[in-house]
Design a protein around this motif. Sequence first.
Motif, PDB file in Angstrom:
ATOM      1  N   TYR A 103       0.836  -1.195   0.000  1.00 39.05           N
ATOM      2  CA  TYR A 103       0.000   0.000   0.000  1.00 39.05           C
ATOM      3  C   TYR A 103       0.875   1.250   0.000  1.00 39.05           C
ATOM      4  CZ  TYR A 103      -3.732  -3.168   1.488  1.00 39.05           C
ATOM      5  OH  TYR A 103      -4.633  -4.200   1.563  1.00 39.05           O
ATOM      6  N   GLY A 104       0.482   2.219  -0.798  1.00 37.63           N
ATOM      7  CA  GLY A 104       1.149   3.514  -0.802  1.00 37.63           C
ATOM      8  C   GLY A 104       0.118   4.625  -0.793  1.00 37.63           C
ATOM      9  N   LYS A 105       0.373   5.651   0.017  1.00 42.70           N
ATOM     10  CA  LYS A 105      -0.507   6.817   0.065  1.00 42.70           C
ATOM     11  C   LYS A 105       0.366   8.059   0.249  1.00 42.70           C
ATOM     12  CE  LYS A 105      -4.464   8.854   2.484  1.00 42.70           C
ATOM     13  NZ  LYS A 105      -5.394   8.722   3.642  1.00 42.70           N
ATOM     14  N   PHE A 106       0.207   9.024  -0.659  1.00 48.96           N
ATOM     15  CA  PHE A 106       1.055  10.207  -0.648  1.00 48.96           C
ATOM     16  C   PHE A 106       0.218  11.476  -0.787  1.00 48.96           C
ATOM     17  CE2 PHE A 106       3.659   6.741  -2.157  1.00 48.96           C
ATOM     18  CZ  PHE A 106       4.848   6.922  -1.466  1.00 48.96           C
ATOM     19  N   SER A 107       0.792  12.554  -0.270  1.00 42.14           N
ATOM     20  CA  SER A 107       0.240  13.894  -0.467  1.00 42.14           C
ATOM     21  C   SER A 107       1.380  14.818  -0.856  1.00 42.14           C
ATOM     22  CB  SER A 107      -0.444  14.404   0.806  1.00 42.14           C
ATOM     23  OG  SER A 107      -1.558  13.585   1.135  1.00 42.14           O
ATOM     24  N   LEU A 108       1.045  15.894  -1.557  1.00 42.03           N
ATOM     25  CA  LEU A 108       2.070  16.800  -2.058  1.00 42.03           C
ATOM     26  C   LEU A 108       1.611  18.248  -1.892  1.00 42.03           C
ATOM     27  CD1 LEU A 108       4.773  17.144  -3.649  1.00 42.03           C
ATOM     28  CD2 LEU A 108       3.376  17.122  -5.743  1.00 42.03           C
ATOM     29  N   THR A 109       2.492  19.065  -1.328  1.00 39.48           N
ATOM     30  CA  THR A 109       2.252  20.504  -1.225  1.00 39.48           C
ATOM     31  C   THR A 109       3.296  21.223  -2.072  1.00 39.48           C
ATOM     32  OG1 THR A 109       1.400  20.291   1.034  1.00 39.48           O
ATOM     33  CG2 THR A 109       2.079  22.486   0.320  1.00 39.48           C
ATOM     34  N   VAL A 110       2.848  22.078  -2.962  1.00 38.81           N
ATOM     35  CA  VAL A 110       3.746  22.853  -3.809  1.00 38.81           C
ATOM     36  C   VAL A 110       3.680  24.306  -3.357  1.00 38.81           C
ATOM     37  CG1 VAL A 110       4.354  23.525  -6.164  1.00 38.81           C
ATOM     38  CG2 VAL A 110       3.325  21.269  -5.739  1.00 38.81           C
ATOM     39  N   LEU A 111       4.845  24.845  -3.014  1.00 38.51           N
ATOM     40  CA  LEU A 111       4.927  26.218  -2.529  1.00 38.51           C
ATOM     41  C   LEU A 111       5.691  27.089  -3.520  1.00 38.51           C
ATOM     42  CD1 LEU A 111       6.013  25.489   1.173  1.00 38.51           C
ATOM     43  CD2 LEU A 111       3.677  25.835   0.330  1.00 38.51           C
ATOM     44  N   ASP A 112       5.313  28.367  -3.592  1.00 34.79           N
ATOM     45  CA  ASP A 112       6.136  29.356  -4.275  1.00 34.79           C
ATOM     46  C   ASP A 112       7.319  29.632  -3.350  1.00 34.79           C
ATOM     47  OD1 ASP A 112       6.566  31.648  -6.278  1.00 34.79           O
ATOM     48  OD2 ASP A 112       6.498  32.689  -4.345  1.00 34.79           O
ATOM     49  N   THR A 113       8.516  29.286  -3.807  1.00 39.08           N
ATOM     50  CA  THR A 113       9.677  29.309  -2.911  1.00 39.08           C
ATOM     51  C   THR A 113       9.946  30.681  -2.293  1.00 39.08           C
ATOM     52  OG1 THR A 113      10.682  27.456  -4.083  1.00 39.08           O
ATOM     53  CG2 THR A 113      12.140  28.811  -2.732  1.00 39.08           C
ATOM     54  N   PRO A 114       9.993  31.778  -3.059  1.00 39.60           N
ATOM     55  CA  PRO A 114      10.316  33.075  -2.424  1.00 39.60           C
ATOM     56  C   PRO A 114       9.299  33.510  -1.374  1.00 39.60           C
ATOM     57  CG  PRO A 114      10.607  33.187  -4.797  1.00 39.60           C
ATOM     58  CD  PRO A 114       9.905  31.892  -4.517  1.00 39.60           C
ATOM     59  N   SER A 115       8.015  33.315  -1.643  1.00 35.04           N
ATOM     60  CA  SER A 115       6.977  33.817  -0.732  1.00 35.04           C
ATOM     61  C   SER A 115       6.454  32.758   0.232  1.00 35.04           C
ATOM     62  CB  SER A 115       5.803  34.363  -1.547  1.00 35.04           C
ATOM     63  OG  SER A 115       5.156  33.317  -2.264  1.00 35.04           O
ATOM     64  N   ARG A 116       6.735  31.465  -0.057  1.00 37.76           N
ATOM     65  CA  ARG A 116       6.228  30.327   0.731  1.00 37.76           C
ATOM     66  C   ARG A 116       4.704  30.200   0.660  1.00 37.76           C
ATOM     67  NH1 ARG A 116       9.903  26.775   1.426  1.00 37.76           N
ATOM     68  NH2 ARG A 116       8.786  25.910   3.231  1.00 37.76           N
ATOM     69  N   LYS A 117       4.096  30.840  -0.324  1.00 34.25           N
ATOM     70  CA  LYS A 117       2.650  30.721  -0.492  1.00 34.25           C
ATOM     71  C   LYS A 117       2.322  29.426  -1.223  1.00 34.25           C
ATOM     72  CE  LYS A 117       1.515  35.656  -0.617  1.00 34.25           C
ATOM     73  NZ  LYS A 117       0.897  36.753  -1.416  1.00 34.25           N
ATOM     74  N   PRO A 118       1.235  28.738  -0.818  1.00 33.39           N
ATOM     75  CA  PRO A 118       0.859  27.497  -1.501  1.00 33.39           C
ATOM     76  C   PRO A 118       0.394  27.758  -2.925  1.00 33.39           C
ATOM     77  CG  PRO A 118      -0.822  28.116   0.093  1.00 33.39           C
ATOM     78  CD  PRO A 118       0.319  29.054   0.303  1.00 33.39           C
ATOM     79  N   VAL A 119       0.911  26.967  -3.846  1.00 32.85           N
ATOM     80  CA  VAL A 119       0.530  27.051  -5.249  1.00 32.85           C
ATOM     81  C   VAL A 119      -0.416  25.909  -5.612  1.00 32.85           C
ATOM     82  CG1 VAL A 119       1.403  26.946  -7.625  1.00 32.85           C
ATOM     83  CG2 VAL A 119       2.696  28.162  -5.864  1.00 32.85           C
ATOM     84  N   ARG A 120      -0.199  24.774  -4.988  1.00 27.66           N
ATOM     85  CA  ARG A 120      -0.981  23.586  -5.335  1.00 27.66           C
ATOM     86  C   ARG A 120      -0.890  22.580  -4.192  1.00 27.66           C
ATOM     87  NH1 ARG A 120       0.750  19.469 -10.220  1.00 27.66           N
ATOM     88  NH2 ARG A 120      -1.169  18.232 -10.369  1.00 27.66           N
ATOM     89  N   THR A 121      -1.990  21.892  -3.917  1.00 31.54           N
ATOM     90  CA  THR A 121      -1.971  20.792  -2.952  1.00 31.54           C
ATOM     91  C   THR A 121      -2.646  19.574  -3.590  1.00 31.54           C
ATOM     92  OG1 THR A 121      -4.063  21.502  -1.935  1.00 31.54           O
ATOM     93  CG2 THR A 121      -2.020  22.294  -0.921  1.00 31.54           C
ATOM     94  N   ILE A 122      -2.025  18.418  -3.392  1.00 33.04           N
ATOM     95  CA  ILE A 122      -2.577  17.150  -3.873  1.00 33.04           C
ATOM     96  C   ILE A 122      -2.662  16.223  -2.672  1.00 33.04           C
ATOM     97  CG2 ILE A 122      -2.270  15.215  -5.461  1.00 33.04           C
ATOM     98  CD1 ILE A 122      -0.507  17.062  -7.158  1.00 33.04           C
ATOM     99  N   ASP A 123      -3.854  15.813  -2.339  1.00 30.11           N
ATOM    100  CA  ASP A 123      -4.054  15.080  -1.088  1.00 30.11           C
ATOM    101  C   ASP A 123      -4.591  13.680  -1.361  1.00 30.11           C
ATOM    102  OD1 ASP A 123      -4.228  14.524   1.603  1.00 30.11           O
ATOM    103  OD2 ASP A 123      -6.178  15.483   1.854  1.00 30.11           O
ATOM    104  N   GLY A 124      -3.988  12.682  -0.723  1.00 28.83           N
ATOM    105  CA  GLY A 124      -4.528  11.325  -0.739  1.00 28.83           C
ATOM    106  C   GLY A 124      -4.354  10.563  -2.035  1.00 28.83           C
TER     107      GLY A 124
END
Length: 221
Positions: free
Chosen positions: A162-183
Amino acid sequence: MILRRNNSDKCRRLPFALLLAAATGFLLLHAGCSTPTITNTSRNIVEQLLISSAVERCMYQIDFSMYRDAKVFADYSNLAPQVDKNYVQGCFELYLAKAGAIVVKEEKEAAYTMQLISGTLATSSSQVLIGTPELPIPLPNTDLSFAIPEIAIFKRVTRRGYGKFSLTVLDTPSRKPVRTIDGVSNMSEFINWTILLIPFSSRNMEMDQSEFEDTQYYLFE
């Protein structure tokens, strides 16, 4: 005078004869019925394939195409508890490379920071048996024993990865979230069957030699 035959030697030989017969029966039974499992790694080949297949299928589900030619930094700090984190990291960067993303070593050089999280990465097993299990039989007055082998009319041993992953993509300079992929989750499976003493297996992953995918990239100055 009545002569009596001394049976003490015969009596002493009897336990040895029984022991020899039992040992011979044990060897004969196990010579034809036992199948040893030998592995020189912490996980056997099936477990490794279950884990790697589950990881690859999860990564395949994520669309990285929007990051073509973008510099990204992969943050793996959340993978620390996972035993197979090195394979997860390599597979993650493989799929980034296939999408044309540029993975950099220093976060300050990246346009995006990707934080990968693994909620589940493990194997499980279950068994169903209709028949008689292996039956150990101790030899009287000894520390030895022999076993009657398992007789399976129907047996199913199921192993899953079994594998389960999530991914958070941030704008590096501002640390603001650009995209989230959950589950993002997936499962691989390998089943050993025995029906009327005949063994075979089934699976939902590749184990035989197959054609591989070779993608080449040409760099122009």
